[in-house]
Scaffold this motif. Structure first.
Motif, PDB file in Angstrom:
ATOM      1  N   THR B   3      37.772 122.013  54.948  1.00 52.52           N
ATOM      2  CA  THR B   3      36.848 120.767  55.728  1.00 52.52           C
ATOM      3  C   THR B   3      36.088 121.450  56.967  1.00 52.52           C
ATOM      4  N   VAL B   4      34.847 121.257  56.775  1.00 54.93           N
ATOM      5  CA  VAL B   4      33.913 121.583  58.359  1.00 54.93           C
ATOM      6  C   VAL B   4      33.227 120.292  58.324  1.00 54.93           C
ATOM      7  N   THR B   5      33.643 119.434  59.716  1.00 49.78           N
ATOM      8  CA  THR B   5      33.216 118.246  60.028  1.00 49.78           C
ATOM      9  C   THR B   5      32.173 118.327  61.667  1.00 49.78           C
ATOM     10  N   GLN B   6      31.416 118.190  60.899  1.00 48.24           N
ATOM     11  CA  GLN B   6      30.055 117.407  62.160  1.00 48.24           C
ATOM     12  C   GLN B   6      30.112 116.222  62.768  1.00 48.24           C
ATOM     13  N   SER B   7      29.903 115.963  64.390  1.00 47.86           N
ATOM     14  CA  SER B   7      29.905 114.758  64.230  1.00 47.86           C
ATOM     15  C   SER B   7      28.328 114.217  65.055  1.00 47.86           C
ATOM     16  N   GLN B   8      27.551 114.659  64.746  1.00 52.55           N
ATOM     17  CA  GLN B   8      27.212 113.173  65.597  1.00 52.55           C
ATOM     18  C   GLN B   8      25.449 114.409  64.065  1.00 52.55           C
ATOM     19  N   PRO B   9      25.617 112.715  63.891  1.00 52.05           N
ATOM     20  CA  PRO B   9      24.895 112.913  62.543  1.00 52.05           C
ATOM     21  C   PRO B   9      23.327 112.783  63.335  1.00 52.05           C
ATOM     22  N   GLU B  10      22.895 113.001  64.400  1.00 52.56           N
ATOM     23  CA  GLU B  10      21.171 113.114  65.069  1.00 52.56           C
ATOM     24  C   GLU B  10      21.703 113.364  66.621  1.00 52.56           C
ATOM     25  N   MET B  11      21.148 113.970  67.133  1.00 51.99           N
ATOM     26  CA  MET B  11      20.227 114.548  68.451  1.00 51.99           C
ATOM     27  C   MET B  11      18.756 114.669  69.044  1.00 51.99           C
ATOM     28  N   SER B  12      19.306 114.600  70.212  1.00 57.60           N
ATOM     29  CA  SER B  12      17.516 114.091  70.652  1.00 57.60           C
ATOM     30  C   SER B  12      17.844 114.813  72.265  1.00 57.60           C
ATOM     31  N   VAL B  13      17.170 115.967  72.587  1.00 52.13           N
ATOM     32  CA  VAL B  13      16.937 116.643  73.472  1.00 52.13           C
ATOM     33  C   VAL B  13      15.460 117.045  74.059  1.00 52.13           C
ATOM     34  N   GLN B  14      14.852 116.704  75.255  1.00 53.69           N
ATOM     35  CA  GLN B  14      13.181 116.778  75.773  1.00 53.69           C
ATOM     36  C   GLN B  14      13.209 118.627  74.751  1.00 53.69           C
ATOM     37  N   GLU B  15      12.179 118.913  75.310  1.00 56.46           N
ATOM     38  CA  GLU B  15      11.680 120.348  75.574  1.00 56.46           C
ATOM     39  C   GLU B  15      11.925 120.609  76.712  1.00 56.46           C
ATOM     40  N   ALA B  16      12.668 121.856  76.743  1.00 59.12           N
ATOM     41  CA  ALA B  16      13.148 123.110  77.587  1.00 59.12           C
ATOM     42  C   ALA B  16      14.300 122.560  77.754  1.00 59.12           C
ATOM     43  N   GLU B  17      15.001 121.821  77.774  1.00 59.60           N
ATOM     44  CA  GLU B  17      16.324 121.742  77.842  1.00 59.60           C
ATOM     45  C   GLU B  17      17.894 122.471  76.775  1.00 59.60           C
ATOM     46  N   THR B  18      18.517 121.551  77.381  1.00 62.87           N
ATOM     47  CA  THR B  18      19.272 122.526  76.594  1.00 62.87           C
ATOM     48  C   THR B  18      20.560 121.706  75.934  1.00 62.87           C
ATOM     49  N   VAL B  19      21.002 122.147  74.202  1.00 59.61           N
ATOM     50  CA  VAL B  19      21.671 121.186  73.931  1.00 59.61           C
ATOM     51  C   VAL B  19      22.832 122.025  73.534  1.00 59.61           C
ATOM     52  N   THR B  20      23.555 120.975  72.662  1.00 63.80           N
ATOM     53  CA  THR B  20      24.942 121.233  71.780  1.00 63.80           C
ATOM     54  C   THR B  20      24.884 120.855  70.798  1.00 63.80           C
ATOM     55  N   LEU B  21      25.500 121.885  69.903  1.00 64.71           N
ATOM     56  CA  LEU B  21      25.492 120.793  68.625  1.00 64.71           C
ATOM     57  C   LEU B  21      27.107 121.360  68.620  1.00 64.71           C
ATOM     58  N   CYS B  23      30.482 121.525  65.992  1.00 65.42           N
ATOM     59  CA  CYS B  23      31.409 121.322  64.711  1.00 65.42           C
ATOM     60  C   CYS B  23      32.995 121.262  64.773  1.00 65.42           C
ATOM     61  N   THR B  24      33.779 120.842  63.950  1.00 73.35           N
ATOM     62  CA  THR B  24      35.092 121.551  64.033  1.00 73.35           C
ATOM     63  C   THR B  24      35.859 122.201  62.657  1.00 73.35           C
ATOM     64  N   TYR B  25      36.766 122.485  62.338  1.00 72.26           N
ATOM     65  CA  TYR B  25      36.785 123.211  61.150  1.00 72.26           C
ATOM     66  C   TYR B  25      38.240 122.885  60.856  1.00 72.26           C
ATOM     67  N   ASP B  26      38.735 122.639  59.662  1.00 71.62           N
ATOM     68  CA  ASP B  26      39.882 122.702  59.220  1.00 71.62           C
ATOM     69  C   ASP B  26      40.151 123.837  57.991  1.00 71.62           C
ATOM     70  N   THR B  27      41.129 124.693  58.450  1.00 75.53           N
ATOM     71  CA  THR B  27      41.762 125.872  57.591  1.00 75.53           C
ATOM     72  C   THR B  27      42.776 126.315  57.838  1.00 75.53           C
ATOM     73  N   SER B  28      43.697 127.444  56.805  1.00 75.19           N
ATOM     74  CA  SER B  28      45.079 127.503  56.611  1.00 75.19           C
ATOM     75  C   SER B  28      44.296 129.023  56.850  1.00 75.19           C
ATOM     76  N   GLU B  29      43.262 129.751  56.691  1.00 71.91           N
ATOM     77  CA  GLU B  29      43.206 131.218  56.474  1.00 71.91           C
ATOM     78  C   GLU B  29      42.906 131.503  58.150  1.00 71.91           C
ATOM     79  N   THR B 103      31.301 126.108  52.509  1.00 69.10           N
ATOM     80  CA  THR B 103      31.375 124.513  52.912  1.00 69.10           C
ATOM     81  C   THR B 103      30.496 124.148  54.176  1.00 69.10           C
ATOM     82  N   PHE B 104      30.021 123.223  54.140  1.00 69.42           N
ATOM     83  CA  PHE B 104      29.045 122.579  54.941  1.00 69.42           C
ATOM     84  C   PHE B 104      28.855 121.819  55.310  1.00 69.42           C
ATOM     85  N   GLY B 105      28.835 121.563  56.694  1.00 69.25           N
ATOM     86  CA  GLY B 105      29.612 120.244  57.116  1.00 69.25           C
ATOM     87  C   GLY B 105      27.960 119.039  56.691  1.00 69.25           C
ATOM     88  N   LYS B 106      28.151 118.110  57.261  1.00 70.83           N
ATOM     89  CA  LYS B 106      27.330 116.998  56.827  1.00 70.83           C
ATOM     90  C   LYS B 106      25.763 116.591  57.688  1.00 70.83           C
TER      91      LYS B 106
END
Lengths: 114, 114
Positions: B3-21, B23-29, B103-106
């Protein structure tokens, strides 16, 4: 330079009328995938071909079938489309023979069921 | 199943700024691949960056970099010097070794404010 080409870009079909979506690739990749992406959702894998071997996901409805007559082409057949099958259908390819692990996507076919 | 989880449905950032998205995932591999894909409106999905799980070094591609924490099963994407063209839906994806599909997150909808 289009590498994964899906036709048509937009498809309207009647409820219950069989429809076929097509995908072709110029990358000579041995794996081809079909994903279903409903509005505002993540793409969901339906099935894939590893060379000529067909691999169906466990939860893919029987209504969805696929054909791969040769390396370059792959088709998605929906035998009796329902309203719930309206979605974007994405074709993708990858190669198991290279160090590149990424999948290359087509532009998708947006299916509307009326 | 992974499973892949993205907990941020939407993010907003000013042009030229830095943003972090996130993602967490679950696997036994222990051996797998992680990807960030970008899907602009009405355009095809393209690869932003990939990470092989066996590599400890975080992947970077120009303004895009990841923070891969294998033990924590976390795979965040940092976009530096954000540009208007970065506006899109961003999907985190997981793939096992071999020909299995992604397998994609949302997804996270990234908005760039001029």
């Amino acid at each position: 330079d289009a590498m994964v080409i899906q036709n048509p870009r937009y498809q309207v079909t009647q409820f219950g009328k069989p429809v076929t979506l097509s995908c072709s690739q110029t990358l000579n990749h041995n794996v081809m995938y079909w994903y279903q992406q409903k509005s505002s959702q993540a793409p969901k894998l339906l099935f894939h071909y590893y060379d000529k071997d067909f691999n169906n996901e466990a939860d893919t409805p029987d209504n969805f079938q696929s054909r791969r007559p040769n390396t370059s082409f792959c088709f998605l057949d929906i035998r009796s489309p329902g309203l719930g099958d309206a979605a974007m259908y994405l074709c993708a390819t990858s190669s198991t023979g290279s160090m590149n692990t990424e999948a290359f996507f087509g532009q998708g076919t947006r299916l509307t069921v009326v | 199943a992974q499973t892949v989880t993205q907990s941020q449905p939407e993010m907003s950032v000013q042009e030229a700024e830095t943003v972090t998205l996130s993602c967490t995932y679950d696997t036994s591999e222990s051996d797998y691949y992680l990807f960030w894909y970008k899907q602009p409106p009405s355009r095809q999905m393209i690869l932003v960056i990939r990470q092989e799980a066996y590599k400890q070094q975080n992947a970077t591609e120009n303004r895009f970099s990841v923070n891969f924490q294998k033990a924590a099963k976390s795979f965040s994407l940092k976009i530096s010097d954000s540009q208007l063209g970065d506006a899109a839906m961003y999907f985190c994806a997981y793939r096992s070794r071999g020909a299995d599909g992604l397998t994609f997150g949302k997804g996270t909808h990234l908005i760039i404010q001029p």
